[in-house]
Write a protein that holds these residues in place. Sequence first.
Motif, PDB file in Angstrom:
ATOM      1  N   TRP A  43       0.848  -1.183   0.000  1.00 31.00           N
ATOM      2  CA  TRP A  43       0.000   0.000   0.000  1.00 31.00           C
ATOM      3  C   TRP A  43       0.892   1.244   0.000  1.00 31.00           C
ATOM      4  CZ3 TRP A  43      -1.225   3.884   3.800  1.00 31.00           C
ATOM      5  CH2 TRP A  43      -0.413   3.839   4.930  1.00 31.00           C
ATOM      6  N   GLY A  44       0.270   2.397  -0.177  1.00 29.81           N
ATOM      7  CA  GLY A  44       1.050   3.616  -0.135  1.00 29.81           C
ATOM      8  C   GLY A  44       0.183   4.845  -0.281  1.00 29.81           C
ATOM      9  N   HIS A  88      -3.558   4.222  -1.871  1.00 30.20           N
ATOM     10  CA  HIS A  88      -3.880   3.004  -2.626  1.00 30.20           C
ATOM     11  C   HIS A  88      -3.489   1.784  -1.809  1.00 30.20           C
ATOM     12  CE1 HIS A  88      -3.055  -0.187  -5.655  1.00 30.20           C
ATOM     13  NE2 HIS A  88      -3.999   0.393  -6.361  1.00 30.20           N
ATOM     14  N   ILE A  89      -4.310   0.755  -1.875  1.00 30.54           N
ATOM     15  CA  ILE A  89      -3.931  -0.553  -1.354  1.00 30.54           C
ATOM     16  C   ILE A  89      -3.981  -1.543  -2.507  1.00 30.54           C
ATOM     17  CG2 ILE A  89      -4.431  -0.260   1.086  1.00 30.54           C
ATOM     18  CD1 ILE A  89      -7.175  -1.340   0.679  1.00 30.54           C
ATOM     19  N   ARG A  90      -2.956  -2.375  -2.572  1.00 32.02           N
ATOM     20  CA  ARG A  90      -2.724  -3.201  -3.753  1.00 32.02           C
ATOM     21  C   ARG A  90      -3.181  -4.635  -3.525  1.00 32.02           C
ATOM     22  NH1 ARG A  90       2.924  -5.558  -5.870  1.00 32.02           N
ATOM     23  NH2 ARG A  90       2.316  -6.159  -7.983  1.00 32.02           N
ATOM     24  N   ALA A  91      -3.911  -5.144  -4.498  1.00 30.61           N
ATOM     25  CA  ALA A  91      -4.269  -6.561  -4.529  1.00 30.61           C
ATOM     26  C   ALA A  91      -3.478  -7.215  -5.650  1.00 30.61           C
ATOM     27  CB  ALA A  91      -5.760  -6.735  -4.768  1.00 30.61           C
ATOM     28  N   ASN A 104       6.784  -1.434  -6.592  1.00 35.02           N
ATOM     29  CA  ASN A 104       5.533  -1.872  -7.207  1.00 35.02           C
ATOM     30  C   ASN A 104       4.300  -1.368  -6.464  1.00 35.02           C
ATOM     31  OD1 ASN A 104       6.737  -3.192  -9.321  1.00 35.02           O
ATOM     32  ND2 ASN A 104       6.759  -5.184  -8.318  1.00 35.02           N
ATOM     33  N   CYS A 105       4.502  -0.566  -5.437  1.00 30.59           N
ATOM     34  CA  CYS A 105       3.374  -0.025  -4.680  1.00 30.59           C
ATOM     35  C   CYS A 105       2.963   1.336  -5.237  1.00 30.59           C
ATOM     36  CB  CYS A 105       3.748   0.122  -3.199  1.00 30.59           C
ATOM     37  SG  CYS A 105       4.060  -1.440  -2.365  1.00 30.59           S
ATOM     38  N   HIS A 106       1.660   1.514  -5.428  1.00 29.08           N
ATOM     39  CA  HIS A 106       1.119   2.792  -5.871  1.00 29.08           C
ATOM     40  C   HIS A 106       1.123   3.770  -4.679  1.00 29.08           C
ATOM     41  CE1 HIS A 106      -1.520   0.513  -9.023  1.00 29.08           C
ATOM     42  NE2 HIS A 106      -0.605  -0.307  -8.524  1.00 29.08           N
ATOM     43  N   PRO A 107       0.996   5.070  -4.919  1.00 32.10           N
ATOM     44  CA  PRO A 107       0.958   5.728  -6.230  1.00 32.10           C
ATOM     45  C   PRO A 107       2.359   5.887  -6.795  1.00 32.10           C
ATOM     46  CG  PRO A 107       0.612   7.341  -4.487  1.00 32.10           C
ATOM     47  CD  PRO A 107       0.678   6.001  -3.806  1.00 32.10           C
ATOM     48  N   PHE A 108       2.398   6.029  -8.140  1.00 32.21           N
ATOM     49  CA  PHE A 108       3.663   6.209  -8.832  1.00 32.21           C
ATOM     50  C   PHE A 108       3.881   7.691  -9.107  1.00 32.21           C
ATOM     51  CE2 PHE A 108       2.266   1.893  -9.811  1.00 32.21           C
ATOM     52  CZ  PHE A 108       3.387   1.171  -9.423  1.00 32.21           C
ATOM     53  N   SER A 109       5.142   8.097  -9.021  1.00 32.15           N
ATOM     54  CA  SER A 109       5.501   9.502  -9.194  1.00 32.15           C
ATOM     55  C   SER A 109       6.815   9.588  -9.964  1.00 32.15           C
ATOM     56  CB  SER A 109       5.649  10.189  -7.829  1.00 32.15           C
ATOM     57  OG  SER A 109       6.116  11.508  -7.961  1.00 32.15           O
ATOM     58  N   PHE A 110       6.826  10.372 -11.048  1.00 27.66           N
ATOM     59  CA  PHE A 110       8.031  10.575 -11.841  1.00 27.66           C
ATOM     60  C   PHE A 110       8.448  12.042 -11.811  1.00 27.66           C
ATOM     61  CE2 PHE A 110       7.255   6.921 -15.133  1.00 27.66           C
ATOM     62  CZ  PHE A 110       7.566   5.989 -14.168  1.00 27.66           C
ATOM     63  N   ASP A 111       9.707  12.293 -12.141  1.00 26.27           N
ATOM     64  CA  ASP A 111      10.188  13.646 -12.364  1.00 26.27           C
ATOM     65  C   ASP A 111       9.634  14.184 -13.687  1.00 26.27           C
ATOM     66  OD1 ASP A 111      11.709  13.503 -10.047  1.00 26.27           O
ATOM     67  OD2 ASP A 111      13.479  12.759 -11.116  1.00 26.27           O
ATOM     68  N   ALA A 118      -2.555   6.220  -9.526  1.00 31.54           N
ATOM     69  CA  ALA A 118      -2.880   4.931  -8.904  1.00 31.54           C
ATOM     70  C   ALA A 118      -4.076   4.389  -9.667  1.00 31.54           C
ATOM     71  CB  ALA A 118      -3.202   5.084  -7.424  1.00 31.54           C
ATOM     72  N   GLN A 119      -4.263   3.087  -9.615  1.00 37.77           N
ATOM     73  CA  GLN A 119      -5.419   2.539 -10.317  1.00 37.77           C
ATOM     74  C   GLN A 119      -5.957   1.291  -9.645  1.00 37.77           C
ATOM     75  OE1 GLN A 119      -5.754   0.525 -13.965  1.00 37.77           O
ATOM     76  NE2 GLN A 119      -3.777  -0.494 -13.890  1.00 37.77           N
ATOM     77  N   ASN A 120      -7.228   1.039  -9.911  1.00 36.77           N
ATOM     78  CA  ASN A 120      -7.895  -0.205  -9.577  1.00 36.77           C
ATOM     79  C   ASN A 120      -8.253  -0.830 -10.918  1.00 36.77           C
ATOM     80  OD1 ASN A 120      -9.639  -2.256  -8.841  1.00 36.77           O
ATOM     81  ND2 ASN A 120     -11.356  -0.891  -8.427  1.00 36.77           N
ATOM     82  N   GLY A 121      -7.374  -1.680 -11.408  1.00 36.52           N
ATOM     83  CA  GLY A 121      -7.612  -2.251 -12.730  1.00 36.52           C
ATOM     84  C   GLY A 121      -6.439  -3.102 -13.157  1.00 36.52           C
ATOM     85  N   ALA A 122      -6.425  -3.424 -14.444  1.00 33.52           N
ATOM     86  CA  ALA A 122      -5.349  -4.266 -14.965  1.00 33.52           C
ATOM     87  C   ALA A 122      -5.314  -4.157 -16.476  1.00 33.52           C
ATOM     88  CB  ALA A 122      -5.561  -5.726 -14.557  1.00 33.52           C
TER      89      ALA A 122
END
Length: 311
Positions: A43-44, A88-91, A104-111, A118-122
């Motif tokens: 999670w994150g 986000h909590i990851r399944a 591999n934990c969301h959320p993702f952040s780039f420069d 973050a997403q709930n999906g695939a």
Amino acid sequence: MCRFLAYIGPELPIESLLLAPENSLLNQSLDPELHPSLQLAGWGFAAWSDHLLHPEAPLRYHRPKAAFHDDNAKSVIPSLQAHTLLSHIRAASYDASVVQADENCHPFSFDHTPWIIAQNGALPHWRQLQRELLPHCKDQYLTQMRGTTDTEFLYVLLLSLLEGDSDEDVQRGFEKLLQVICKAARNLDLAALTKLKIALVSRERMIGVNFGCGHEGETDVTGDWQKLRDEDLPLSMLLEPIYLLTGANFQDYANTYDIDPCPEGEATSAILASEPLTENAEEWLKIEFGEIVFLERKDGLIRKTVRKLDV
């Protein structure tokens, strides 16, 4: 299923969003209200606050373990507050292909971008689809990819397709995203049900997207998601809404997600979530399949726009 929660509004303790409510995001990872599955793969959260040393950048926290087993959460979170948050909590399935790691934990952040995701999906078959999708990706984002998740790759692809940060630019970016994915799946004969329920957040802004394609790669998917629950669960979850709650004085309702309802244009807070978090689900606006919602906080008030995606 994964779960996410995003917030914009007055600065308030992050504890009131992630820990204190009975149906808080961390509690859902162990005792979910609507979807009876546990989230054990990490999670994150990321948060903006005027009280941070670098208020223009999000503070990020993530751990590759079940949120309810995170021994740091109850010591770190009560010391923080935020006016913008994405959590986000990851399944994930438990097999050798799943990597449980911080990256591999969301959320993702780039420069070089104001956006986090973050997403709930695939995105099924995303590794094979890269053969067709990599030409759309920019090196400045590809070189920042550290993990092994489809969401981080979608983040790279979306950022590469964005031509600007306006609502119109972001909508066109998401529309291009699904178009190139569907084309790649057709070219490689890999069409499959693709659920993309995405929260894209920057300082004082959040965007929720609910779209994807059906079993044959079609984007004009219809049906009653509740009636489909027993006969086609993946399709039901594709068509299920994401949920938005807006109003005022959220900070006055300790340990709940309650809020004072108010007329359009007078809301001061907004919560975007993968499921309704209060007992009265009718309080939540449903962002239906094929819709995108834009929220921005200006001069203390929430501006909201809901549009249909053209895919």
